[in-house]
Design an enzyme around this catalytic site. Structure first.
Site, mmCIF file in Angstrom:
data_model
loop_
_atom_site.group_PDB
_atom_site.id
_atom_site.type_symbol
_atom_site.label_atom_id
_atom_site.label_comp_id
_atom_site.label_asym_id
_atom_site.label_seq_id
_atom_site.Cartn_x
_atom_site.Cartn_y
_atom_site.Cartn_z
ATOM 1 N N ASP A 36 0.805 -1.222 0.000
ATOM 2 C CA ASP A 36 0.000 0.000 0.000
ATOM 3 C C ASP A 36 0.844 1.280 0.000
ATOM 4 O O ASP A 36 0.430 2.309 0.535
ATOM 5 C CB ASP A 36 -0.966 0.028 1.206
ATOM 6 C CG ASP A 36 -1.886 -1.173 1.220
ATOM 7 O OD1 ASP A 36 -2.224 -1.653 0.121
ATOM 8 O OD2 ASP A 36 -2.246 -1.631 2.314
ATOM 9 N N GLY A 38 1.525 3.046 -2.499
ATOM 10 C CA GLY A 38 1.126 3.956 -3.579
ATOM 11 C C GLY A 38 1.703 3.484 -4.913
ATOM 12 O O GLY A 38 1.872 4.274 -5.854
ATOM 13 N N LYS A 39 1.965 2.188 -4.999
ATOM 14 C CA LYS A 39 2.570 1.625 -6.221
ATOM 15 C C LYS A 39 1.718 1.893 -7.463
ATOM 16 O O LYS A 39 2.223 2.250 -8.521
ATOM 17 C CB LYS A 39 2.772 0.098 -6.075
ATOM 18 C CG LYS A 39 3.692 -0.292 -4.933
ATOM 19 C CD LYS A 39 3.762 -1.797 -4.762
ATOM 20 C CE LYS A 39 2.482 -2.440 -4.287
ATOM 21 N NZ LYS A 39 2.053 -2.090 -2.929
ATOM 22 N N ALA A 62 -4.093 -7.795 -3.597
ATOM 23 C CA ALA A 62 -3.613 -6.443 -3.880
ATOM 24 C C ALA A 62 -4.784 -5.498 -4.134
ATOM 25 O O ALA A 62 -5.837 -5.906 -4.610
ATOM 26 C CB ALA A 62 -2.700 -6.469 -5.106
ATOM 27 N N GLY A 63 -4.550 -4.230 -3.818
ATOM 28 C CA GLY A 63 -5.512 -3.182 -4.175
ATOM 29 C C GLY A 63 -4.704 -1.966 -4.544
ATOM 30 O O GLY A 63 -4.050 -1.373 -3.692
ATOM 31 N N HIS A 64 -4.663 -1.644 -5.822
ATOM 32 C CA HIS A 64 -3.855 -0.519 -6.295
ATOM 33 C C HIS A 64 -4.789 0.601 -6.756
ATOM 34 O O HIS A 64 -5.640 0.386 -7.629
ATOM 35 C CB HIS A 64 -2.939 -0.967 -7.436
ATOM 36 C CG HIS A 64 -1.918 -1.992 -6.999
ATOM 37 N ND1 HIS A 64 -0.985 -2.524 -7.849
ATOM 38 C CD2 HIS A 64 -1.692 -2.562 -5.790
ATOM 39 C CE1 HIS A 64 -0.222 -3.372 -7.167
ATOM 40 N NE2 HIS A 64 -0.639 -3.422 -5.923
ATOM 41 N N GLN A 248 1.998 -6.080 -3.192
ATOM 42 C CA GLN A 248 2.439 -6.245 -1.805
ATOM 43 C C GLN A 248 3.726 -5.430 -1.572
ATOM 44 O O GLN A 248 3.872 -4.385 -2.187
ATOM 45 C CB GLN A 248 2.647 -7.730 -1.462
ATOM 46 C CG GLN A 248 1.357 -8.529 -1.342
ATOM 47 C CD GLN A 248 0.724 -8.903 -2.676
ATOM 48 O OE1 GLN A 248 1.369 -9.473 -3.534
ATOM 49 N NE2 GLN A 248 -0.547 -8.589 -2.844
ATOM 50 N N THR A 329 -9.753 -4.843 1.637
ATOM 51 C CA THR A 329 -10.570 -5.369 2.744
ATOM 52 C C THR A 329 -11.262 -4.280 3.567
ATOM 53 O O THR A 329 -12.125 -4.594 4.387
ATOM 54 C CB THR A 329 -9.686 -6.185 3.711
ATOM 55 O OG1 THR A 329 -8.642 -5.323 4.177
ATOM 56 C CG2 THR A 329 -9.075 -7.385 3.022
ATOM 57 N N ARG A 331 -10.018 -2.774 5.995
ATOM 58 C CA ARG A 331 -9.518 -2.774 7.374
ATOM 59 C C ARG A 331 -8.684 -1.521 7.641
ATOM 60 O O ARG A 331 -7.914 -1.090 6.778
ATOM 61 C CB ARG A 331 -8.601 -3.989 7.601
ATOM 62 C CG ARG A 331 -9.317 -5.308 7.609
ATOM 63 C CD ARG A 331 -8.343 -6.459 7.822
ATOM 64 N NE ARG A 331 -7.479 -6.665 6.665
ATOM 65 C CZ ARG A 331 -6.502 -7.569 6.599
ATOM 66 N NH1 ARG A 331 -6.252 -8.336 7.654
ATOM 67 N NH2 ARG A 331 -5.770 -7.706 5.519
HETATM 68 P P1 GDP Z 1 -0.692 0.377 -3.562
HETATM 69 O O1 GDP Z 1 -1.298 -0.903 -3.105
HETATM 70 O O2 GDP Z 1 0.780 0.443 -3.266
HETATM 71 O O3 GDP Z 1 -0.976 0.706 -4.991
HETATM 72 O O4 GDP Z 1 -1.355 1.531 -2.660
HETATM 73 P P2 GDP Z 1 -2.923 1.672 -2.293
HETATM 74 O O5 GDP Z 1 -3.651 2.143 -3.474
HETATM 75 O O6 GDP Z 1 -3.423 0.450 -1.613
HETATM 76 O O7 GDP Z 1 -2.843 2.769 -1.143
HETATM 77 C C1 GDP Z 1 -2.257 4.006 -1.347
HETATM 78 C C2 GDP Z 1 -3.308 5.094 -1.126
HETATM 79 O O8 GDP Z 1 -2.653 6.333 -1.037
HETATM 80 C C3 GDP Z 1 -4.282 5.219 -2.273
HETATM 81 O O9 GDP Z 1 -5.547 5.595 -1.778
HETATM 82 C C4 GDP Z 1 -3.693 6.340 -3.122
HETATM 83 O O10 GDP Z 1 -4.671 7.037 -3.858
HETATM 84 C C5 GDP Z 1 -3.136 7.213 -2.047
HETATM 85 N N1 GDP Z 1 -1.968 8.021 -2.426
HETATM 86 C C6 GDP Z 1 -0.905 7.667 -3.193
HETATM 87 N N2 GDP Z 1 -0.010 8.671 -3.227
HETATM 88 C C7 GDP Z 1 -0.519 9.681 -2.461
HETATM 89 C C8 GDP Z 1 -0.054 10.970 -2.074
HETATM 90 O O11 GDP Z 1 1.021 11.423 -2.425
HETATM 91 N N3 GDP Z 1 -0.873 11.682 -1.243
HETATM 92 C C9 GDP Z 1 -2.075 11.239 -0.806
HETATM 93 N N4 GDP Z 1 -2.806 11.995 -0.003
HETATM 94 N N5 GDP Z 1 -2.550 10.033 -1.171
HETATM 95 C C10 GDP Z 1 -1.769 9.257 -1.961
HETATM 96 P P1 IMO Z 2 -0.889 -4.163 -2.255
HETATM 97 O O1 IMO Z 2 -0.410 -4.719 -3.577
HETATM 98 C C1 IMO Z 2 -0.996 -4.574 2.078
HETATM 99 C C2 IMO Z 2 -0.980 -8.655 3.674
HETATM 100 C C3 IMO Z 2 -2.233 -9.078 4.409
HETATM 101 C C4 IMO Z 2 -1.616 -10.045 5.417
HETATM 102 C C5 IMO Z 2 -0.539 -10.733 4.614
HETATM 103 C C6 IMO Z 2 -0.956 -12.063 4.005
HETATM 104 O O2 IMO Z 2 -2.176 -3.454 -2.327
HETATM 105 O O3 IMO Z 2 0.210 -3.396 -1.603
HETATM 106 P P2 IMO Z 2 -2.532 -12.753 1.960
HETATM 107 O O4 IMO Z 2 -3.973 -12.493 1.718
HETATM 108 O O5 IMO Z 2 -1.620 -12.244 0.908
HETATM 109 O O6 IMO Z 2 -2.242 -14.185 2.290
HETATM 110 O O7 IMO Z 2 -2.199 -11.928 3.325
HETATM 111 O O8 IMO Z 2 -0.196 -9.844 3.566
HETATM 112 N N1 IMO Z 2 -1.204 -8.142 2.292
HETATM 113 C C7 IMO Z 2 -1.160 -6.853 1.963
HETATM 114 N N2 IMO Z 2 -1.010 -5.744 2.731
HETATM 115 N N3 IMO Z 2 -1.094 -4.452 0.740
HETATM 116 C C8 IMO Z 2 -1.219 -5.542 -0.045
HETATM 117 O O9 IMO Z 2 -1.202 -5.482 -1.393
HETATM 118 C C9 IMO Z 2 -1.293 -6.814 0.561
HETATM 119 N N4 IMO Z 2 -1.443 -8.072 0.100
HETATM 120 C C10 IMO Z 2 -1.369 -8.871 1.166
HETATM 121 O O10 IMO Z 2 -2.846 -7.990 5.020
HETATM 122 O O11 IMO Z 2 -0.992 -9.326 6.441
HETATM 123 MG MG MG Z 3 -2.848 -1.571 -1.845
#
Ligand code: GDP
Ligand code: IMO
Ligand code: MG
Length: 465
Positions: A36, A38-39, A62-64, A248, A329, A331
């Protein structure tokens, strides 16, 4: 006897030609923390100057998130390059794919106006399939672990990888088989997992019924499936630029993370090569992405975790989509100060050529910031994480205090626009990790980026690649 040059392989020749141009076609993008970071938003930006974006590990755990012109896209299995009409998105063999959820994800994106066709999305025939039984087993295992649960995303990830390495899995390529045969493989795989569920005293699945929606998904997905490794090799030989999208993060890696509180795949740089079937000579950059503070979702040690007002400041209240609540999720994420010890480790494990910090805007409004520069464990100082999780649980961060800033920085676009304290923070992290930081983000939108060394404005992604 052939001339020496004729014995040099094609990969090496392409590598050498690209070397002459001082550029190699692959950029690997890695999460440098616990996911998470910000990938997704960084991949979306890099994709502007790429031909292909390829996911290599994980599944719909994953959730991007990509924010674009007021629209928020949440991608789980589909690479973040999909939002660029001239980019091909690739899902690699290192992934585990839930076909029913993938069809759903494609349809959600299509409704949002994203064009998804077999010309724009390529799925490896060697990825593994997550069955409903894997999901049931994931839930059962977490339940059995009680207080020691890993806190998985309950998407069936662990059990699917377990079947892969146990040589009992079914693969995306099996969807290309005769329907009857694919159905039989599915039913057999589910029955096998049923034995596991039964042995734990849990309810089993009706294998035939469970397989039904998978057969429908196979009809939909069949045209997208092909040999990704060969596809990429030919594209790389033709000089196409590829961004490998990590899912991840380094500290969730099955080998290099805080085992057993990890995922079941290899999100680190090596995983990009095995998860796509590409060779190392094509790689130019390994870009690590880290948040300007730390977050973790699920169980496991997190030395800089906070519980009071500062954690609340980092997390937000959930009203903004970028607040720290899981994309997959929902969470609440655990939050804490930036852990430089872990970042240093990520630099080393991945051989990062550079690091990027996201969410710098969230640090605004704090009088002081803390950087965990080392750990103290049982009286000893550690610059890198200790060997055992038990030691990590006892780690006391050694903090360095830095001045904060009050200004809103979300409209900054040049390094010189940032308050001096923000520039000092970035410089200090770079120094402590011994890695360049030339880019930070100050908001979730595509253009909310600050790149170092540019006074005329934001360079195009092409200039940055
Ligand atoms: P990922 O799994 O690494 O792609 O990251 P996620 O999308 O799960 O979580 C990152 C969150 O931070 C998302 O809601 C993005 O929109 C947000 N985000 C990313 N870069 C920035 C930033 O520079 N500032 C703010 N406020 N939000 C950001
Ligand atoms: P992105 O790509 C954050 C964490 C879960 C748990 C552990 C194992 O969005 O960064 P799993 O379901 O993979 O067996 O869970 O890994 N986890 C993540 N945490 N971002 C993710 O993906 C994750 N993918 C798995 O919360 O601790
Ligand atoms: Mg994510």
């Amino acid at each position: 006897m052939p001339a020496k040059t004729q014995t040099v392989g094609a990969t090496y020749q392409v590598a050498r030609q690209n070397k002459k141009k001082d550029t190699m076609p692959i950029t690997i993008l890695i999460g440098a923390q616990w996911g998470d970071e910000g990938k997704g938003r960084v991949v979306d930006w890099l994709a502007a100057s790429a031909d292909i974006v390829a996911r290599y590990a994980g599944g719909d755990n994953a959730g991007h998130t990509v924010a674009l012109d007021g629209e928020v896209y949440k991608l789980h299995m589909i690479p973040s390059g999909i939002l660029h009409s001239d980019v091909v998105s690739v899902m690699g063999n290192g992934m585990v794919i839930n076909p029913v959820n993938l069809v759903r994800e494609i349809n959600v994106l299509r409704k949002m106006g994203v064009d998804i066709t077999p010309e724009r999305l390529v799925i490896s025939s060697r990825a593994h399939i997550i069955t409903p039984a894997h999901i049931a087993l994931d839930k059962a295992r977490e339940l059995a672990l009680g207080d020691n649960k890993i806190g998985t995303t309950l998407r069936g990830i662990g059990p699917a990888y377990l079947d892969k390495t146990g040589r009992a899995g079914i693969r995306t390529g099996d969807m290309l088989l005769d329907v009857e045969e694919y159905a039989e493989r599915l039913v057999n795989a589910i029955e096998l997992s049923n034995e596991d569920l039964r042995s734990q005293g849990l309810g089993t699945l009706d294998a035939r019924e469970a397989a039904h929606s998978y057969l429908e998904a196979a009809d939909f997905l069949r045209p997208y499936i092909r040999d990704v490794s060969i596809y990429l090799y030919q594209a790389l030989k033709a000089g196409k630029k590829v961004v490998c999208e990590g899912a991840q993060g380094t500290l969730l890696d099955i080998d290099h993370g805080s085992y057993p509180f990890v995922t079941s795949s290899s999100p680190t740089a090596g995983g990009a090569l095995t998860g796509l079937g590409v060779g190392p000579l094509f790689v130019e950059r390994v870009l690590g992405v880290a948040k300007a503070f730390s977050t973790r979702v699920g169980g496991g040690p997190m030395p800089t975790e906070l519980h009071g007002d500062i954690a609340q400041h980092f997390r937000g209240s959930g009203v903004n989509f970028w607040d720290e609540f899981g994309t997959t999720t929902g969470r609440p994420r655990r939050c804490g100060w930036l852990d430089v010890v872990m970042l240093r480790y990520a630099v080393s494990v991945n051989g990062l050529s550079e690091l990027m910090l996201t969410k710098m805007d969230i640090l605004s409004g704090l009088d002081e910031l803390q950087l965990a520069t080392a750990y103290e464990i049982d009286g000893d100082r550690y610059d890198y994480p200790p060997v055992t999780n038990e030691q990590l649980e006892r780690a006391k961060p050694v903090y360095e205090t830095m001045p904060g800033w009050r200004e809103d920085i979300s409209n900054c676009r040049h390094f010189s626009d940032l308050p001096a304290a923000a520039r000092d923070y970035i410089r200090r992290v770079s120094q402590l990790c011994d890695v360049p930081i030339d880019m930070v983000s100050v908001g979730p939108e595509r253009d909310q980026l600050v790149l170092k060394g540019t006074s005329e404005g934001l360079p195009t992604a092409a200039q940055a690649m």
